[in-house]
Write a protein that holds these residues in place. Structure first.
Motif, mmCIF file in Angstrom:
data_model
loop_
_atom_site.group_PDB
_atom_site.id
_atom_site.type_symbol
_atom_site.label_atom_id
_atom_site.label_comp_id
_atom_site.label_asym_id
_atom_site.label_seq_id
_atom_site.Cartn_x
_atom_site.Cartn_y
_atom_site.Cartn_z
ATOM 1 N N LEU A 60 0.829 -1.205 0.000
ATOM 2 C CA LEU A 60 0.000 0.000 0.000
ATOM 3 C C LEU A 60 0.868 1.262 0.000
ATOM 4 O O LEU A 60 0.529 2.261 -0.625
ATOM 5 N N HIS A 61 1.989 1.200 0.699
ATOM 6 C CA HIS A 61 2.912 2.335 0.684
ATOM 7 C C HIS A 61 3.498 2.526 -0.709
ATOM 8 O O HIS A 61 3.655 3.669 -1.175
ATOM 9 N N LEU A 62 3.837 1.440 -1.382
ATOM 10 C CA LEU A 62 4.387 1.554 -2.732
ATOM 11 C C LEU A 62 3.358 2.154 -3.679
ATOM 12 O O LEU A 62 3.675 3.057 -4.475
ATOM 13 N N LYS A 63 2.130 1.696 -3.608
ATOM 14 C CA LYS A 63 1.084 2.195 -4.500
ATOM 15 C C LYS A 63 0.789 3.670 -4.221
ATOM 16 O O LYS A 63 0.572 4.451 -5.158
ATOM 17 N N ARG A 64 0.770 4.069 -2.942
ATOM 18 C CA ARG A 64 0.540 5.468 -2.625
ATOM 19 C C ARG A 64 1.700 6.329 -3.129
ATOM 20 O O ARG A 64 1.498 7.436 -3.634
ATOM 21 N N ALA A 65 2.915 5.819 -2.982
ATOM 22 C CA ALA A 65 4.083 6.564 -3.463
ATOM 23 C C ALA A 65 4.016 6.751 -4.970
ATOM 24 O O ALA A 65 4.390 7.821 -5.485
#
Length: 300
Positions: free
Chosen positions: A269-274
């Motif tokens: 989820l952090h990767l997708k938000r980034a």
């Protein structure tokens, strides 16, 4: 340039982390809801958490830079960067930057009573959830977002992006970079293979060390840009923060292996938000062009 935080700045950062942490401990919608749609191949974004939005407003997140005479805290960009770094760290969804910039202009934005959406380059986030949509988002068309927690629309005519919006996005990216670095290190210490923690292996050590270096370099750039407010400094900070967040999250996934792709883990989820944040304001292209023009001017 030294960036020793004052007692007041440390207290502000701790207060934001405490408020967000209480919502996280209660099982926030932004980490739980997407899992329901995973089996069906889609994960519609949960609505903006109005309780958290009000709590952030009460804390002064949105009114932080408003003068005290207008009901704000009268603080500056350095304090706003610290706050948005914490929000990025916790993966808080919603049009945080747009609502912050609308404080003092849109009634209810400063107190968290209103959710405000605005076009940021060619994209506008959380359009359907917003109580107020700023000019520039007319004719927006819904798109399928890579981030299940951030619904996006594309606008036909790219809107101008304020440097402050770029800087606050960089601060959010910095928060994500710090979070995934910590998650990678924690997993490397506790996950064992062949009778020892995987952090004992050189390849894993290098991933964690490189992630930490990117975080600290980006932090210095973002904090410096918050002090100077210079557009070129902000452009450089944005590029470094994007790299720290995206590459850090990818390396964190590498450390976690297949576990990092599951809904039980927040790493993906952090990767997708980034990825989504990195597309704000037309992506890094405008920042690169601004830096190139500045360097060319200095050379000539």
């Amino acid at each position: 340039m030294r960036f020793q935080l004052t007692d007041e700045q440390q207290a502000l950062r701790a207060a934001v982390r405490d408020v967000v942490g209480r919502f996280l401990s209660a099982g926030p919608s932004w980490l739980v809801a997407p899992r329901g749609g995973a089996a069906k191949g889609h994960s519609p974004a949960p609505p903006v958490d109005r309780g958290l939005w009000s709590a952030l407003g009460e804390l002064g997140v949105f009114s932080l830079r408003l003068p005290e005479a207008e009901g704000g805290a009268g603080l500056g960009l350095p304090e706003a960067v610290l706050v948005f770094e914490e929000l990025g760290w916790a993966l808080v969804p919603g049009p945080l930057v747009a609502t912050h910039l609308a404080a003092g202009v849109v009634p209810g934005a400063a107190t968290g009573e209103a959710v405000v959406a605005a076009a940021d380059g060619s994209l506008v986030e959380w359009l359907d959830e917003a109580d107020v949509v700023m000019p520039g988002a007319e004719g927006a068309v819904a798109m399928r977002s890579v981030d299940p927690l951030t619904p996006v629309h594309r606008v036909p005519a790219p809107a101008r992006v304020e440097p402050v919006a770029v800087l606050l996005t960089a601060a959010e990216q910095l928060g994500t970079a710090g979070r995934v670095c910590g998650l990678a290190v924690q997993h490397a210490r506790t996950r064992e293979q062949f009778g020892q923690p995987i952090g004992a292996f050189q390849a894993v050590k290098h991933l964690c060390a490189q992630s930490l270096v990117r975080v600290e370099v980006a932090r210095a750039a973002v904090y410096a840009a918050a002090v100077t407010g210079d557009a070129v400094d902000i452009a450089a900070a944005r590029l470094l923060a994007d790299e720290a967040a995206v590459r850090g999250a990818r390396d964190c996934l590498q450390v976690h292996g297949g576990m990092g792709f599951t809904w039980e883990s927040e790493v993906h989820l952090h990767l997708k938000r980034a990825w989504v944040r990195a597309r704000r304001g037309g992506g890094g292209t405008e920042s690169e062009e601004l830096l190139a023009a500045d360097l060319a001017g200095r050379a000539s």
